[in-house]
Design an enzyme around this catalytic site. Structure first.
Site, PDB file in Angstrom:
ATOM      1  N   ASP A  29       0.864  -1.169   0.000  1.00 14.25           N
ATOM      2  CA  ASP A  29       0.000   0.000   0.000  1.00 14.25           C
ATOM      3  C   ASP A  29       0.910   1.231   0.000  1.00 14.25           C
ATOM      4  O   ASP A  29       2.096   1.132   0.338  1.00 14.25           O
ATOM      5  CB  ASP A  29      -0.881  -0.038   1.260  1.00 14.25           C
ATOM      6  CG  ASP A  29      -1.645   1.240   1.481  1.00 14.25           C
ATOM      7  OD1 ASP A  29      -2.344   1.677   0.549  1.00 14.25           O
ATOM      8  OD2 ASP A  29      -1.538   1.814   2.585  1.00 14.25           O
ATOM      9  N   ASP A  31      -0.287   5.091   0.869  1.00 13.21           N
ATOM     10  CA  ASP A  31      -0.572   6.130   1.861  1.00 13.21           C
ATOM     11  C   ASP A  31      -0.523   5.570   3.270  1.00 13.21           C
ATOM     12  O   ASP A  31      -1.195   4.581   3.578  1.00 13.21           O
ATOM     13  CB  ASP A  31      -1.945   6.740   1.598  1.00 13.21           C
ATOM     14  CG  ASP A  31      -2.011   7.510   0.286  1.00 13.21           C
ATOM     15  OD1 ASP A  31      -2.668   8.557   0.250  1.00 13.21           O
ATOM     16  OD2 ASP A  31      -1.402   7.066  -0.703  1.00 13.21           O
TER      17      ASP A  31
END
Length: 235
Positions: A29, A31
């Protein structure tokens, strides 16, 4: 049962972790995992709409809003009309890499792993992060821009329009198939509820400074310190 090291590294009980040489792919991922911000919250903050958007982001990350696509559309609608130049400001002024992100990615690449960046965030930022960290595959959302401003929508891509938890899982599985490895030879690293599908599909799930729901389900949780600590478990 879990075992915890003083530095905030938690390993849930289970079979012995395989060595790094077992793994062929690592999916991340972006953020709050590889970078220290939620890009959509920073766009909103610079546009004077921060509180409204951040509240939806937090609820989605905690898993209280279970439809990620709906939560993203709601947040994007608030940003309709925001000048696209705000994206440049977020990149220049707000985006920082989390501790250990560069070190972990460099070590995994050196060990021969393919790296995947799969994000519910935006291509404007994933392009930069992918280039900095040497990612091999990237999937994220493309913001629609018209007349120099955000329209509040995303652009349809060949795989779909919004990269949610299910898209993250499918991306991990497709890239495993592409490079000829099994899902159990993949590592998935994330922090929010929409990372759980890909973390569940991977052989090793890693939660980084994650929401409680994610920490509880991950095999490894890094609750303090940097991402590079994962390397201490994978000799």
């Amino acid at each position: 049962m879990t075992t915890s090291a003083p530095d905030g590294l938690v390993l849930r009980d289970g079979p012995a972790l395989p060595p790094l040489s077992h793994f062929k792919l690592a999916a991340f991922d972006m953020d709050s995992t590889l970078i220290g911000i939620e890009c959509i919250d920073e766009i909103a903050a610079l546009a004077g709409k921060g509180t409204e958007v951040a509240a939806i982001t937090e609820a989605a990350m905690r898993g209280e809003i279970t439809d990620f696509k709906d939560s993203l559309r709601r947040r994007l609608a608030i940003l309709a009309g925001v000048p696209a130049s705000v994206l440049d400001r977020v990149l220049a002024e707000r985006l920082t890499f989390n501790p250990g992100a560069r070190e972990l990615c460099a070590a995994l690449k050196a060990a021969g792993l393919k790296l995947v960046l799969v994000s519910g965030g935006f291509t404007f930022f994933t392009r930069y992060v992918a280039a900095e960290l040497g990612m091999d595959f990237v999937r994220s959302n493309e913001l629609e821009i018209a007349d120099g401003a955000l329209t509040g929508r995303v652009v349809m891509q060949d795989w779909g329009d919004i990269c949610d938890g299910e898209q993250k899982r499918l991306m991990l599985l497709a890239r495993c198939a592409e490079i000829g490895c099994r899902p159990d030879q993949a590592i998935a690293v994330g922090d929010g509820a929409n990372d759980l599908p890909m973390m569940g599909a991977a052989g090793l799930s890693v939660a980084f400074h994650a929401k409680p729901k994610v920490r509880e389900q991950a095999r490894v949780a890094i609750n303090a310190g940097g991402l590079e600590q994962l390397l201490t478990l994978l000799r």
